[in-house]
Motif scaffolding. Structure first.
Motif, PDB file in Angstrom:
ATOM      1  N   GLU A 209       8.714  -0.932  -1.986  1.00 13.86           N
ATOM      2  CA  GLU A 209       8.782  -1.087  -0.568  1.00 13.86           C
ATOM      3  C   GLU A 209       8.583  -2.797  -0.093  1.00 13.86           C
ATOM      4  O   GLU A 209       7.373  -2.763  -0.861  1.00 13.86           O
ATOM      5  N   GLN A 210       9.355  -3.498   0.206  1.00 13.40           N
ATOM      6  CA  GLN A 210       8.654  -4.751   0.812  1.00 13.40           C
ATOM      7  C   GLN A 210       7.714  -4.345   1.920  1.00 13.40           C
ATOM      8  O   GLN A 210       7.947  -3.946   2.955  1.00 13.40           O
ATOM      9  N   HIS A 211       6.974  -5.467   2.148  1.00 13.19           N
ATOM     10  CA  HIS A 211       5.357  -5.330   2.885  1.00 13.19           C
ATOM     11  C   HIS A 211       5.472  -6.553   4.236  1.00 13.19           C
ATOM     12  O   HIS A 211       4.581  -6.444   5.477  1.00 13.19           O
ATOM     13  N   GLY A 212       5.722  -7.498   3.421  1.00 13.21           N
ATOM     14  CA  GLY A 212       5.676  -8.145   5.229  1.00 13.21           C
ATOM     15  C   GLY A 212       4.840  -9.113   5.448  1.00 13.21           C
ATOM     16  O   GLY A 212       4.452  -9.722   6.248  1.00 13.21           O
ATOM     17  N   LEU A 213       4.008  -8.819   4.323  1.00  9.40           N
ATOM     18  CA  LEU A 213       2.449  -9.254   4.451  1.00  9.40           C
ATOM     19  C   LEU A 213       2.377 -10.854   3.655  1.00  9.40           C
ATOM     20  O   LEU A 213       3.042 -10.952   2.909  1.00  9.40           O
ATOM     21  N   VAL A 214       1.751 -11.950   3.986  1.00 17.15           N
ATOM     22  CA  VAL A 214       1.746 -13.334   3.758  1.00 17.15           C
ATOM     23  C   VAL A 214       0.749 -12.874   2.588  1.00 17.15           C
ATOM     24  O   VAL A 214       0.223 -13.762   1.536  1.00 17.15           O
ATOM     25  N   ASN A 215      -0.672 -12.399   3.079  1.00 14.94           N
ATOM     26  CA  ASN A 215      -2.107 -12.616   2.287  1.00 14.94           C
ATOM     27  C   ASN A 215      -2.650 -10.723   1.531  1.00 14.94           C
ATOM     28  O   ASN A 215      -3.397 -10.352   1.955  1.00 14.94           O
ATOM     29  N   PRO A 216      -1.945 -10.130   0.895  1.00 12.41           N
ATOM     30  CA  PRO A 216      -1.175  -8.645   0.882  1.00 12.41           C
ATOM     31  C   PRO A 216      -3.164  -8.403   0.663  1.00 12.41           C
ATOM     32  O   PRO A 216      -2.947  -8.680  -0.300  1.00 12.41           O
ATOM     33  N   ALA A 217      -3.923  -7.207   0.830  1.00  9.19           N
ATOM     34  CA  ALA A 217      -4.879  -6.521  -0.265  1.00  9.19           C
ATOM     35  C   ALA A 217      -4.130  -4.946  -0.085  1.00  9.19           C
ATOM     36  O   ALA A 217      -4.191  -4.577   1.002  1.00  9.19           O
ATOM     37  N   LEU A 218      -4.465  -4.653  -1.473  1.00 10.27           N
ATOM     38  CA  LEU A 218      -4.690  -2.765  -1.731  1.00 10.27           C
ATOM     39  C   LEU A 218      -5.932  -2.181  -1.454  1.00 10.27           C
ATOM     40  O   LEU A 218      -6.911  -2.593  -1.488  1.00 10.27           O
ATOM     41  N   ARG A 219      -5.827  -1.139  -1.135  1.00  6.09           N
ATOM     42  CA  ARG A 219      -6.897   0.095  -1.494  1.00  6.09           C
ATOM     43  C   ARG A 219      -6.117   1.186  -1.809  1.00  6.09           C
ATOM     44  O   ARG A 219      -4.992   1.920  -0.657  1.00  6.09           O
ATOM     45  N   THR A 220      -6.505   2.081  -2.698  1.00  7.90           N
ATOM     46  CA  THR A 220      -6.156   4.018  -2.489  1.00  7.90           C
ATOM     47  C   THR A 220      -6.948   4.952  -2.470  1.00  7.90           C
ATOM     48  O   THR A 220      -8.124   4.542  -2.414  1.00  7.90           O
ATOM     49  N   SER A 221      -6.663   5.596  -1.849  1.00  7.22           N
ATOM     50  CA  SER A 221      -7.656   7.317  -2.044  1.00  7.22           C
ATOM     51  C   SER A 221      -6.781   8.059  -1.488  1.00  7.22           C
ATOM     52  O   SER A 221      -6.166   8.270  -0.464  1.00  7.22           O
ATOM     53  N   GLY A 222      -6.892   9.754  -2.341  1.00  2.00           N
ATOM     54  CA  GLY A 222      -6.580  10.723  -1.942  1.00  2.00           C
ATOM     55  C   GLY A 222      -4.984  10.419  -2.750  1.00  2.00           C
ATOM     56  O   GLY A 222      -4.331   9.667  -2.880  1.00  2.00           O
ATOM     57  N   ASP A 223      -3.916  10.915  -0.933  1.00  2.00           N
ATOM     58  CA  ASP A 223      -2.842  10.101  -1.675  1.00  2.00           C
ATOM     59  C   ASP A 223      -2.370   9.388  -0.623  1.00  2.00           C
ATOM     60  O   ASP A 223      -1.301   8.931  -0.019  1.00  2.00           O
ATOM     61  N   ARG A 224      -2.802   8.658  -0.465  1.00  2.00           N
ATOM     62  CA  ARG A 224      -2.424   7.401   0.574  1.00  2.00           C
ATOM     63  C   ARG A 224      -2.991   6.267   0.456  1.00  2.00           C
ATOM     64  O   ARG A 224      -3.990   5.549  -0.884  1.00  2.00           O
ATOM     65  N   ILE A 225      -2.357   4.717   0.463  1.00  2.00           N
ATOM     66  CA  ILE A 225      -2.259   3.674   0.589  1.00  2.00           C
ATOM     67  C   ILE A 225      -2.847   2.671   1.582  1.00  2.00           C
ATOM     68  O   ILE A 225      -1.048   3.117   2.543  1.00  2.00           O
ATOM     69  N   LEU A 226      -3.265   1.922   1.182  1.00  3.25           N
ATOM     70  CA  LEU A 226      -3.127   0.858   2.630  1.00  3.25           C
ATOM     71  C   LEU A 226      -3.004  -0.598   2.673  1.00  3.25           C
ATOM     72  O   LEU A 226      -3.680  -0.684   0.620  1.00  3.25           O
TER      73      LEU A 226
ATOM     74  N   VAL B 177      -0.607   2.229  -8.919  1.00  2.00           N
ATOM     75  CA  VAL B 177       0.519   1.356  -7.377  1.00  2.00           C
ATOM     76  C   VAL B 177      -0.160  -0.657  -7.712  1.00  2.00           C
ATOM     77  O   VAL B 177      -0.900  -0.468  -8.858  1.00  2.00           O
ATOM     78  N   VAL B 178       1.016  -1.166  -7.650  1.00  2.25           N
ATOM     79  CA  VAL B 178       1.055  -2.392  -8.107  1.00  2.25           C
ATOM     80  C   VAL B 178       2.010  -3.035  -7.007  1.00  2.25           C
ATOM     81  O   VAL B 178       2.872  -2.570  -6.506  1.00  2.25           O
ATOM     82  N   LEU B 179       0.889  -3.848  -6.471  1.00  5.95           N
ATOM     83  CA  LEU B 179       1.384  -4.268  -5.388  1.00  5.95           C
ATOM     84  C   LEU B 179       1.765  -6.367  -5.877  1.00  5.95           C
ATOM     85  O   LEU B 179       1.154  -7.381  -6.624  1.00  5.95           O
ATOM     86  N   SER B 180       2.529  -6.420  -5.765  1.00  2.00           N
ATOM     87  CA  SER B 180       3.352  -8.234  -5.706  1.00  2.00           C
ATOM     88  C   SER B 180       3.520  -8.942  -4.608  1.00  2.00           C
ATOM     89  O   SER B 180       2.155  -8.040  -3.487  1.00  2.00           O
ATOM     90  N   ASP B 181       3.290 -10.086  -4.642  1.00  2.00           N
ATOM     91  CA  ASP B 181       3.811 -10.406  -3.357  1.00  2.00           C
ATOM     92  C   ASP B 181       4.918 -10.742  -2.005  1.00  2.00           C
ATOM     93  O   ASP B 181       4.470 -11.128  -1.156  1.00  2.00           O
ATOM     94  N   THR B 182       5.707  -9.998  -2.978  1.00  2.00           N
ATOM     95  CA  THR B 182       6.865  -9.701  -1.634  1.00  2.00           C
ATOM     96  C   THR B 182       7.067  -8.022  -1.571  1.00  2.00           C
ATOM     97  O   THR B 182       7.137  -7.581  -0.176  1.00  2.00           O
ATOM     98  N   ASN B 183       6.365  -6.940  -2.593  1.00  2.00           N
ATOM     99  CA  ASN B 183       6.978  -5.087  -2.406  1.00  2.00           C
ATOM    100  C   ASN B 183       5.718  -4.797  -3.073  1.00  2.00           C
ATOM    101  O   ASN B 183       4.859  -5.443  -3.442  1.00  2.00           O
ATOM    102  N   LEU B 184       5.648  -3.376  -2.550  1.00  2.00           N
ATOM    103  CA  LEU B 184       4.648  -3.070  -3.557  1.00  2.00           C
ATOM    104  C   LEU B 184       5.698  -1.797  -3.802  1.00  2.00           C
ATOM    105  O   LEU B 184       6.362  -1.264  -3.250  1.00  2.00           O
ATOM    106  N   TYR B 185       4.909  -1.620  -5.152  1.00  2.00           N
ATOM    107  CA  TYR B 185       6.033  -0.309  -6.099  1.00  2.00           C
ATOM    108  C   TYR B 185       4.909   1.232  -6.094  1.00  2.00           C
ATOM    109  O   TYR B 185       3.371   0.904  -6.645  1.00  2.00           O
TER     110      TYR B 185
END
Length: 297
Positions: free
Chosen positions: A54-71, A34-42
Motif C-alpha cells: 500500500e502506498q501510504h502518502g506520508l512525508v515522514n512516516p513512523a510505524l507501530r504494530t500491536s495485535g492484528d493492527r498496524i499504525l 511489516v516493512v516500511l519504505s519511504d513510499t509504501n507499507l508492505y
C-alpha cells in the motif's frame, strides 16, 4: 477474512527480495513481517508471501504494530493511517502536527500533538477504524504544560499509559516518566526522574513493568517505576534499537560512518547480555522475536 486468507497463502520462503525505495523500518505482529519504505507499507506472512503493498502518502512516516493492527503516522504533519495485516482500514487528520504515537493490542491508540494552550497533549482514542481521531472518541487526555513529550506507550492487556517527557535546566536534561490509568482522571499513579540523560523511548510492558531507552543506557522499571536493572552503552552512540513481544531488547551501538562496523547487543527481559556481535555494514532497521533478531542493511 482477508487477513486469514492472505496469512494462509504460501510463499517461497525467506529470504525475500525487498521492493525498491528506501527502507525506513520494519516490525512484526504475530507471524507477519511489516516493512516500511519511504513510499509504501508492505507485509509478508510466515512463508514470505507478500500480503499487502500500500502506498501510504506520508512525508515522514513512523510505524507501530500491536495485535492484528498496524499504525502509521506522519511525524511533524497531521495524517494517521490504520491497517490490518492486509489492508488500509481507516485514515484521519489531527488539527495539529503529530509528535509521536502508540498502539495497543485491543486497537486503542494514543497520539501526541501540541495542546491548545499547552506545550504537548497526549490523547487516547478507542478502536474506531472508520473514524480515526474523531472528536468524541477520546478515552483519556493529558496535557504537558511545560515539557515536550518524547515517547508514549499503551500497555497491552491493561488500561495503563506511560509518558516520557523532558526539560532542560542548567544545561542538563531533566527527564521524567509518568504512568496513568485511563480510567482514573486524578493524575499519575507513578513517576520517576531520569536526570542527566535524554529519554528516547518508553514501553509499558504487559504485567506492569516498563522499559526506558535513553542516550546512555537501557533501563528496566517495576510497576511503581522504580529502577530494577540497566545496561549502559559505555560511551557508544545508539544507532538503532527494538524490543520483542516477549521482553527481549536489541541495541545497535556505534557509528558505521566512523568505524565501518557497529555492535549489536541482544538483551534478556532483565537486561542481561545474551549475545554481542560486530556487524560490518550499516544497519537501517532491526527487529527481534524470542529466538532471533533480524537486521536490514
Amino acid at each position: 477474512y482477508s487477513d486469514i486468507k492472505e496469512s494462509l497463502s504460501t510463499g517461497e520462503g525467506y529470504p525475500v527480495l525487498l521492493p525498491g525505495g528506501s527502507i525506513l523500518g520494519m516490525d512484526a505482529t504475530g507471524d507477519t513481517l511489516v516493512v516500511l519504505s519511504d513510499t509504501n507499507l508492505y507485509t509478508y506472512n510466515g512463508t514470505g508471501r507478500q500480503m499487502m503493498d500500500e502506498q501510504h502518502g506520508l512525508v515522514n512516516p513512523a510505524l507501530r504494530t500491536s495485535g492484528d493492527r498496524i499504525l502509521l503516522y506522519d511525524r511533524g504533519n497531521n495524517r494517521l493511517n490504520l491497517y490490518t495485516k492486509s489492508a488500509l482500514i481507516g485514515s484521519g487528520e489531527s488539527a495539529k502536527p503529530l509528535y509521536t504515537a502508540d498502539l495497543a493490542d485491543n486497537g486503542n491508540y494514543v497520539v501526541v500533538t501540541e495542546g491548545e494552550d499547552t506545550l504537548a497533549k497526549a490523547v487516547v482514542y478507542n478502536d474506531s477504524s472508520e473514524r480515526v481521531m474523531e472528536s468524541g472518541k477520546e478515552l483519556f487526555t493529558w496535557n504537558s504544560a511545560e515539557r515536550p513529550i518524547i515517547s508514549v506507550s499503551l500497555a497491552d492487556g491493561s488500561n495503563e499509559l506511560l509518558v516520557g517527557h523532558v526539560a532542560v535546566s542548567g544545561g542538563e536534561y531533566q527527564c521524567q516518566l509518568q504512568q496513568f490509568l485511563l480510567s482514573y482522571d486524578g493524575g499519575d499513579i507513578a513517576r520517576t526522574e531520569l536526570n542527566g540523560e535524554l529519554v528516547l523511548w518508553v514501553e509499558q510492558r504487559r504485567g506492569g513493568s516498563a522499559w526506558a531507552v535513553t542516550d546512555q543506557r537501557a533501563v528496566l522499571l517495576n510497576d511503581d517505576l522504580q529502577e530494577q536493572a540497566s545496561f549502559r552503552f559505555d560511551g557508544l552512540p545508539l544507532a538503532q534499537f527494538t524490543g520483542s513481544a516477549d521482553g527481549h531488547l536489541v541495541l545497535v551501538l556505534g557509528s558505521y560512518d566512523q568505524d565501518k562496523q557497529v555492535t549489536v547487543c541482544a538483551l534478556s527481559p532483565q537486561l542481561e547480555l545474551l549475545a554481542q556481535v560486530e556487524v560490518p555494514f550499516q544497519v537501517r532497521a532491526v527487529q527481534a522475536d524470542g529466538q532471533r533478531f533480524y537486521l536490514c542493511g
